[in-house]
Design a protein around this motif. Structure first.
Motif: not given
Length: 414
Positions: A36, A305, A333, A335, A364, A367, A381, A383, A386, A388, A390
């Motif tokens: 993180t 996610h 989101a 990653t 969370t 990133p 999208d 990440v 930092e 995120r 959500m």
């Protein structure tokens, strides 16, 4: 493309324990803090000195002799040591006592790609240089891939089904999906599932470099793994292990266990296209994604996610992002934790499944490390910079391997 769900009711498997031994450190807390933070763990590797690629992501401060005892550790390849260490953590995290559990009802399913590569390479060198009388007989209980699960079972007195699955870098989801089937069938009440890899040998690294898979950013190893970045040039090889304790959700509730998240769907497929390159159409990946969603009884709009395979290679990242956009849309989101810990090969999918469980638990998204300028061809999208926070009710994690083998898991909030 249409895949009809065979289920009418979702089968949730509870994740009641996690064990992590990775380049981010040992234990859940160390791993979550690192991923993180968006920091990279890649660094120059003394064992690779003189090679074109002389850096990797190794597990820091791992002392197998202190953990397992010197004699036992000496009999095991590093891949087995890492697996046992992660499994012990996971069982403790689940609040289970191996001295009182019914071991015959406990299964072990581990994923791996290259087995005890370091032991094999070392004994091959001994055979070449000194002759057959100096080759260790322990090689045959160090290097075979089945011994990864075997040593976990021996250490924890798990007497149920015991196996290692190998679908290259998709081995983690394959192991977890197989474990889920064992629980649903009633063959097991508890399954320890995950993956382990320790193949950062000179020969392995040289071969991966020769095929063009590795980043050659030797002037800045910490910036080498950069998934989805316009300036990416390959992955950074890594080692480590992750083990998840899986139980039927009803059983976990009955014993009042803490449930970090649920594994609610699994999908698998083959590209049938090329030994190492992804099918640019993404058809096989799409089949695995849709199968996992159908198994979990979720719609693409429900997935908010995705922990992507995201290898930091030119071909994979573009192909995967196009499939995500086509199948799921531009709302999740996304990653890739490979930016932080590198590519753990046969253990990558298990580690990323654990990180997805933690993302759902902590609501969370970590990133993507080193993402400075997103490739304009990657229209999702991602990440970056930092973590995120959500709301995450349903997430997915993707893993794809050489041979065109694909595995996808759906992780949901309990």
């Amino acid at each position: 493309m249409t895949i009809t769900a065979r289920r009418t009711q979702r089968f949730d498997v509870a994740v009641t324990g996690l064990g992590l031994v990775t380049p981010a450190g040992t234990g859940v807390e160390a791993n979550w803090d690192l991923v993180t933070s968006g920091r990279s763990t890649a660094t120059r590797d003394p064992n690779l000195e003189g090679l074109t690629v002389d850096f990797s992501c190794r597990v820091p401060d791992f002392d197998p002799a202190a953990l397992l005892g010197a004699r036992r550790a000496w009999r095991m390849d590093r891949v087995n040591q890492l697996a046992v260490a992660a499994a012990r953590q996971a069982v403790a995290d689940a609040g289970l006592d191996t001295s009182t559990w019914d071991g015959a009802r406990v299964g072990v399913v581990m994923g791996n790609s290259l087995g005890g590569a370091a032991s094999y390479e070392r004994e091959h060198d001994t055979f070449r240089d000194e002759g057959e009388d100096f080759v260790s007989p322990f090689l045959m209980v160090k290097s075979p891939v089945n011994m990864i699960a075997g040593y976990v079972a021996i250490d924890l007195k798990a007497g149920g089904p015991n196996m290692v699955v190998s679908t290259a870098c998709a081995s983690g989801p394959t192991a977890i999906g197989t474990a889920r089937h064992l629980l649903e069938s009633g063959m097991c009440d508890i399954v320890l599932a995950g993956g382990s890899e320790a193949s950062l040998t000179r020969t392995t690294i040289a071969a991966m470099q020769r095929m063009g898979a590795l980043s050659t950013r030797t002037d800045a190893p910490e910036a080498a793994s950069r998934p989805f970045d316009a300036d990416r040039d390959g992955f950074v090889a890594a080692e480590g292990a992750a083990v998840l304790v899986l139980e039927r959700a009803d059983d976990a509730r009955a014993r009042r266990a803490r449930v970090r998240a649920n594994i609610s769907g699994y999908g698998a497929s083959a590209d049938g296209y090329h030994p190492s390159a992804p099918d640019p159409s993404g058809a096989g990946v799409e089949r695995a994604i849709r199968a996992a969603y159908a198994d979990a009884l979720v719609e693409p709009r429900d997935i908010v996610h995705i922990n992507a395979h995201g290898t930091s290679t030119p071909l994979n990242d573009v192909t995967e992002s196009r499939v995500i956009r086509r199948v799921v849309g531009d709302h999740p989101a996304v990653t890739s934790t490979k930016g932080a810990v590198g590519h753990l090969l046969g253990a990558a999918g298990a580690v990323e499944a654990a990180y997805t469980v933690l993302a759902v638990q902590h609501q969370t998204v970590p990133p993507t490390a080193n993402l400075d300028a997103q490739d304009p061809e990657i229209e999702v999208d991602v990440v970056t910079k930092e973590a995120r926070p959500m709301r995450i009710e349903a997430a997915a994690t993707h893993s794809f391997g050489f041979g065109g083998q694909n595995g996808v898991l759906v992780v949901t909030a309990p």
